[in-house]
Write an enzyme that holds these catalytic residues in place. Structure first.
Site, mmCIF file in Angstrom:
data_model
loop_
_atom_site.group_PDB
_atom_site.id
_atom_site.type_symbol
_atom_site.label_atom_id
_atom_site.label_comp_id
_atom_site.label_asym_id
_atom_site.label_seq_id
_atom_site.Cartn_x
_atom_site.Cartn_y
_atom_site.Cartn_z
ATOM 1 N N GLY A 39 33.584 29.210 40.654
ATOM 2 C CA GLY A 39 34.205 30.375 41.299
ATOM 3 C C GLY A 39 33.473 30.634 42.607
ATOM 4 N N ARG A 93 37.349 47.055 33.634
ATOM 5 C CA ARG A 93 36.965 45.645 33.453
ATOM 6 C C ARG A 93 37.773 45.026 32.307
ATOM 7 N NH1 ARG A 93 31.971 48.309 34.380
ATOM 8 N NH2 ARG A 93 30.953 47.655 36.300
ATOM 9 N N HIS A 115 28.549 46.146 29.549
ATOM 10 C CA HIS A 115 28.748 46.307 30.990
ATOM 11 C C HIS A 115 30.072 47.043 31.171
ATOM 12 C CE1 HIS A 115 28.262 45.620 35.171
ATOM 13 N NE2 HIS A 115 29.216 44.733 35.297
HETATM 14 N N1 APR Z 1 38.425 27.712 38.005
HETATM 15 C C1 APR Z 1 37.587 27.896 39.051
HETATM 16 N N2 APR Z 1 37.658 28.967 39.866
HETATM 17 C C2 APR Z 1 38.624 29.872 39.611
HETATM 18 C C3 APR Z 1 39.528 29.734 38.531
HETATM 19 C C4 APR Z 1 39.399 28.584 37.712
HETATM 20 N N3 APR Z 1 40.229 28.379 36.687
HETATM 21 N N4 APR Z 1 40.373 30.794 38.551
HETATM 22 C C5 APR Z 1 39.995 31.570 39.587
HETATM 23 N N5 APR Z 1 38.954 31.015 40.240
HETATM 24 C C6 APR Z 1 38.260 31.487 41.431
HETATM 25 C C7 APR Z 1 39.179 32.132 42.433
HETATM 26 O O1 APR Z 1 39.922 31.161 43.160
HETATM 27 C C8 APR Z 1 38.201 32.903 43.303
HETATM 28 O O2 APR Z 1 37.771 32.160 44.420
HETATM 29 O O3 APR Z 1 37.324 32.500 41.126
HETATM 30 C C9 APR Z 1 37.020 33.158 42.345
HETATM 31 C C10 APR Z 1 36.773 34.631 42.076
HETATM 32 O O4 APR Z 1 36.378 35.210 43.263
HETATM 33 P P1 APR Z 1 36.830 36.675 43.758
HETATM 34 O O5 APR Z 1 38.294 36.855 43.528
HETATM 35 O O6 APR Z 1 36.279 36.870 45.115
HETATM 36 O O7 APR Z 1 36.110 37.633 42.697
HETATM 37 P P2 APR Z 1 34.566 38.064 42.690
HETATM 38 O O8 APR Z 1 34.405 39.364 43.375
HETATM 39 O O9 APR Z 1 33.723 36.917 43.101
HETATM 40 O O10 APR Z 1 34.378 38.335 41.122
HETATM 41 C C11 APR Z 1 34.405 37.271 40.208
HETATM 42 O O11 APR Z 1 32.905 38.336 38.683
HETATM 43 O O12 APR Z 1 31.988 40.443 38.916
HETATM 44 C C12 APR Z 1 32.967 39.676 38.284
HETATM 45 O O13 APR Z 1 34.775 41.238 37.789
HETATM 46 C C13 APR Z 1 34.355 40.164 38.616
HETATM 47 O O14 APR Z 1 35.523 38.788 37.022
HETATM 48 C C14 APR Z 1 35.179 38.916 38.398
HETATM 49 C C15 APR Z 1 34.204 37.796 38.797
#
Ligand code: APR
Length: 318
Positions: free
Chosen positions: A8, A87, A177
């Site tokens: 991610g 959440r 959390h």
């Molecule tokens: N495999 C890999 N990456 C993925 C997948 C997957 N199957 N599905 C989604 N992603 C990626 C998205 O493309 C995105 O780039 O996960 C990333 C999440 O990033 P953001 O949307 O910017 O979210 P972020 O603020 O980083 O939070 C991520 O952490 O704090 C927690 O609640 C928050 O669950 C969320 C996670």
């Protein structure tokens, strides 16, 4: 050089990659489903590192093969909250993502310590553990990042209220959390002075309430996503304790087998974090009221974990 992979490459993931790279802690791999995006972020970071004359390697990729040989894998994949969402609202979407991610981690990084950051944190860590334990992970090698962040928020609010340095504050937030997290007041001290000697009950309750809503307050200001600087920094602290075998006592979300009377849930408890992952769960003497609050938090987590079974995301055999 050690290797850390982040699944991610969104706000939390890429901010964490940046912190690891700037601190020259390890080589970093960022994996994402979005095509090209992780490569673009990695290239930008490599050019930033050239500014600092740093030789840390950063890779952005859509291919899980690149995580092989990782010492630590951090999972931040999933969707983030929008204003008005809890959440828990993320459960089913992020659970399906977590399932896919955990299988890939087990396949390509079989010797890694796994830190989950995706929300709802306790249920996502539970799910990751249930998948990874079948592939040989112990419950001490799969953990969730929440307590370090919630504690940092609590510390910030205390420091702001009392107008004193963060350095002077000892605090710890345990439990879920979520709304039922438990700031442990009996262990919150300012240079050894119990916080109750410095703040009245009403002020203290206000700080606790603001801590519980710490994430939501930021979501409502950002409008398009959730917090990421403090979550990334909190994950970095856990990584440092593991990589440097510091054996710091930190609040970490861990799968329980009887600790504090809890079974088959993941909940935030104080642990010793070292090179093998969680080396010990510390059993604190809590006030009766604090233990009751922690029990309430555990009950809420249990319900959420049960939903993973109802949604058929985890098999009934566990
Ligand atoms: N495999 C890999 N990456 C993925 C997948 C997957 N199957 N599905 C989604 N992603 C990626 C998205 O493309 C995105 O780039 O996960 C990333 C999440 O990033 P953001 O949307 O910017 O979210 P972020 O603020 O980083 O939070 C991520 O952490 O704090 C927690 O609640 C928050 O669950 C969320 C996670």
């Amino acid at each position: 050089m050690r290797k850390i992979s982040i699944i991610g490459a969104g706000n939390v993931g890429s901010t964490l990659a940046l912190l690891i790279a700037i601190n020259e802690l390890a080589d970093v791999v960022m994996i994402d489903v979005l095509p090209d995006m992780p490569k673009g972020k990695a290239l930008d970071m490599l050019q930033m590192l050239a500014v600092f004359n740093s030789d840390v390697k950063v890779i952005g990729s859509n291919n899980y093969e690149d995580i092989s040989g990782s010492d630590i894998v951090v999972i931040t994949a999933g969707i983030a909250r929008k204003p008005g969402m809890s959440r828990e609202d993320l459960l089913s979407t992020n659970a399906n993502i977590m399932k896919e991610v955990a299988y890939n981690v087990s396949k390509f990084a079989p010797n890694s310590i796994v830190i989950v950051v995706s929300n709802p944190l306790d249920a996502m860590t539970y799910l990751a553990y249930k998948i990874l334990k079948d592939q040989g992970w112990s419950r001490f090698q799969v953990m969730g990042m929440a307590g370090v962040l919630d504690t940092a928020r609590f510390k910030y609010f205390i420091s702001e209220k009392l107008n004193i340095s963060m350095d002077n504050i000892d605090a710890m937030v345990l439990g879920s959390h979520g709304d039922t997290m438990v700031p442990i007041i009996s262990h919150t001290n300012i240079q050894g002075i119990p916080i109750r000697n410095l703040l009245g009950e009403q002020d203290l309750n206000n700080l606790i309430e603001r801590t519980r809503n710490g994430g939501a307050e930021i979501v409502s200001l950002l409008k398009t996503g959730s917090a990421y600087y403090a979550p990334a920094a909190s994950t970095l602290i856990m990584i440092k304790s593991i990589l440097h075998d510091k054996k710091q006592i930190l609040p970490v979300s861990v799968y329980c087998q009887g600790e504090y009377g809890y079974h088959d849930i993941v909940i935030g408890l104080p642990v010793v974090l070292g090179s093998k992952g969680i080396e010990k769960i510390i059993e604190l003497n809590l006030d009766t009221d604090e233990k009751q609050q922690l029990d309430k938090s555990a009950e809420k987590i249990k319900q959420l974990c049960q939903e993973l079974y109802t949604l058929n995301i985890v098999g009934q055999g566990g």
